[in-house]
Design an enzyme around this catalytic site. Structure first.
Site, PDB file in Angstrom:
ATOM      1  N   LYS A  76       0.814  -1.195   0.086  1.00 41.46           N
ATOM      2  CA  LYS A  76      -0.018   0.100  -0.099  1.00 41.46           C
ATOM      3  C   LYS A  76       0.847   1.293  -0.034  1.00 41.46           C
ATOM      4  CE  LYS A  76      -3.933   1.850   2.689  1.00 41.46           C
ATOM      5  NZ  LYS A  76      -4.918   1.482   3.959  1.00 41.46           N
ATOM      6  N   SER A 151      -9.748   1.394   3.156  1.00 46.13           N
ATOM      7  CA  SER A 151      -8.886   2.362   2.283  1.00 46.13           C
ATOM      8  C   SER A 151      -8.035   1.453   1.662  1.00 46.13           C
ATOM      9  CB  SER A 151      -8.321   3.307   3.059  1.00 46.13           C
ATOM     10  OG  SER A 151      -7.155   2.669   4.172  1.00 46.13           O
ATOM     11  N   SER A 175      -9.967  -0.954   7.303  1.00 44.64           N
ATOM     12  CA  SER A 175      -9.351  -0.734   5.643  1.00 44.64           C
ATOM     13  C   SER A 175      -8.597  -2.114   5.407  1.00 44.64           C
ATOM     14  CB  SER A 175      -8.467   0.292   5.873  1.00 44.64           C
ATOM     15  OG  SER A 175      -9.175   1.597   6.002  1.00 44.64           O
TER      16      SER A 175
END
Lengths: 485, 102
Positions: A76, A151, A175
């Site tokens: 990420k 997310s 997330s």
């Protein structure tokens, strides 16, 4: 090659046996990502040195004792890296290059993993759909008109599309687990403190935790083996011993006591999701576990407590983005104050501004007791609810998200409604517990996720129960049209 | 919905956070902030008399390390991330604007 039919052990065996090389795998992985990227929009940066790094690993020889040796993975883009930019999907960090690697990145590289690229997210990890990125909207490979969740939507999508066997995300209020649920993969949010957060761009410091996405539960355990452990750089990282999470994974659930909170099957949850969780509970009973209905009476206040606390922490953490030392700086400021305000007003997206303002308000003199302290007290009550259930249960099960993936653009207008997406994942972050989402069904062709929640540092129990479910179901074997065959 | 913050208050809160909300967006931000505060008001319905607040869930208490200076020696690399630098220093706009001194 894609990674739908191959788990980490079989990829590793191919490498050890010389049936393939890290260079070959890396090139195929990059080509696969490239072929889907126009549809999926999962990446913010690619690693230009990936093939050269794979060459080095091949030259040194695949480590037969390390399942990640020579294997491509993605991370990420809120994890800092020296050889790729880190933006956290914000305009604020355009052109930012870290001088050090996040500890998890160091650990992956030490294990011989080849990091192929940085995945898209909601700006500063604030969102549940990956639509809040300043750069692009990631799509769900099961239906590109739907969101992948957030997310960590990019990290979930790239694994779901079979592009990489594993990726890392971060989870502040769900997330990792909610996008895992929406994209039909396995996503683990470890116990707070299990994994070092050094080099993770901070959002809510008392909540944030890094964890892996994979296609199978055992693969996930391998990743956690690699990234877990104490780190002097992160004072919140635990010095508890890290067990081999794959060791007891085959032991099944016979005799295990699993709690099913009635609040997790309440009115706000889609019927298809409830049906899948009840079917999963039945499956666990068939496999020898006991399922008891329990109550987590304060869980329903979790979302509110979370937004008061996490937004306050975010307002403090994001003070550092002021246009002075790194990142974006607004042009033509009148003076220093104007530079701060202009930079922050044009550099942050609306969702980030909303949360900073909510946090600023919660922490202000007239509101501190009413919102911030009150939320912290409710956090205590939520922790006590969990402790009570765990006195005589090994695990808690329930849905990960109230629905399957929703349509792109469907929820962007009402922030409070969007926040309810995380109603089942947030209490776990408030209590710092480990939680995992794994595939447990489908509704109209979209995956449904089941969440397993464990006692602090009992990730092994979660993996054991998750593996047992996976071995006796075939949800994880289904593949999305995009990337599938 | 009872309005807790009006547009002026929204701009004041933004100001505390070193933000400025554009006039065109002020309505929407004010409404959304009020919605969020309405949501948070449900916290008030929970009896928390005598409950200790939890601010952190780590099992680590008072983590100490030796106080050893570590000269990183990365000044130039650090400055490459700064939007503006001069002679090994970060350049910022004027802090004290003397033109406003009457």
């Amino acid at each position: 090659m894609n990674y739908f039919d191959r788990d980490l052990e079989s990829v590793h065996q191919m490498l050890v046996d010389g049936e393939t090389t890290s260079v070959e795998l890396t090139k195929q992985t990059l080509a696969n990502i490239d072929a889907h990227e126009a549809d999926l929009q999962a990446y913010l940066a690619m690693n230009d040195e990936a093939v050269a790094q794979a060459e080095k690993i091949d030259a040194a020889g695949i480590d037969p004792d390390n399942v990640l040796s020579g294997v491509p993975v993605a991370i990420k883009d809120n994890l800092v890296t020296t050889n790729m930019p880190t933006t956290a999907a914000s305009k604020m960090l355009e052109n930012f290059h870290s001088l050090f690697n996040a500890t998890v990145v160091e650990k992956l590289q030490a294990a011989g993993a080849v990091i192929v690229g940085k995945t898209n997210l909601d700006e500063f990890a604030m969102g549940s759909s990956t639509e809040k990125s300043a750069y692009k909207t990631t799509r769900n490979p099961w239906d590109t008109n739907t969101v992948p969740g957030g997310s960590s939507g990019g990290s979930a999508t790239t694994v779901a599309a079979g592009e990489v066997p594993a990726s890392l995300g971060s989870d502040t209020g769900g997330s990792i687990r909610q996008p895992a649920s929406f994209t039909g993969v396995v996503g683990m949010k470890p116990t707070y403190g299990r994994v070092s957060r050094w080099g993770l761009i901070a959002f809510g410091s008392s909540f944030d935790q890094i964890g892996p996405f994979t296609r199978t539960v055992k693969d996930n355990a391998y990743l956690l083996n690699t990234i877990a452990g104490h780190d002097d750089h992160d004072a919140t990282s635990s010095d508890k011993e890290v067990p081999d999470f794959t060791a007891g994974i085959d032991q099944g659930v016979k005799g295990m006591r699993i709690a099913l909170p009635k609040e997790y099957l309440s009115d706000g949850i889609d019927q298809s999701v409830k049906d899948a969780i009840q079917a999963a509970a039945k499956k666990y009973e068939e496999l020898g576990a006991t399922i008891d209905e329990v109550s987590l009476p304060h869980a329903k206040y979790g979302v509110m407590a979370y937004y008061a606390l996490a937004s306050s922490e975010a307002s403090s953490n994001l003070e550092r983005f002021d246009g002075i030392r790194y990142g974006y700086r607004a042009e033509d400021p009148k003076n220093l104050e104007d530079l701060y305000v202009k930079t922050r007003s044009t550099g942050f997206g609306d969702e980030v501004k909303r949360r900073i303002m909510l946090g600023t308000f919660s922490l202000s003199a007239g509101s501190f007791d009413k919102y911030f302290k009150k939320a912290a007290q409710i956090r205590t009550l939520i922790i006590e609810d969990f402790q009570k259930v765990f006195q005589d249960h090994d695990l808690i099960m329930g849905p990960t998200a109230p629905t399957t993936a929703f349509k792109v653009g469907a929820e962007s207008t009402d922030p409070t409604e969007m926040y309810m997406n995380d109603v089942m994942t947030i209490p776990v972050n408030l209590a710092g517990l480990p939680g995992m989402s794994l595939p447990a069904g489908f509704s109209n062709g979209l995956p449904i996720g089941m969440q397993l929640i464990g006692k602090p540092f009992a990730e092994s129990t979660i993996y054991q129960a998750g593996h047992a479910f996976e071995q006796n179901t075939d949800f994880h074997k289904q593949t999305p049209q995009l990337g599938g065959k | 919905m009872s309005e807790k913050v009006d547009q002026a208050r929204t701009q004041h809160i933004a100001g505390l956070a070193k933000l400025k909300i554009a006039d065109a967006e002020l309505d929407q931000f004010t409404e959304q902030l009020n919605d969020m505060l309405d949501m948070l008001d449900q916290l008030g319905t929970v009896d928390t008399e005598g409950v200790e607040p939890t601010y952190s869930v780590t099992d680590q208490i008072n983590v100490m390390r030796p106080d050893v200076a570590n000269n990183w020696g990365e000044r130039d690399a650090l400055l490459r991330n700064a939007p503006e630098s001069v002679d090994g220093l970060i350049r910022v706009p004027t802090i004290i604007d003397e033109s406003e001194d009457e």
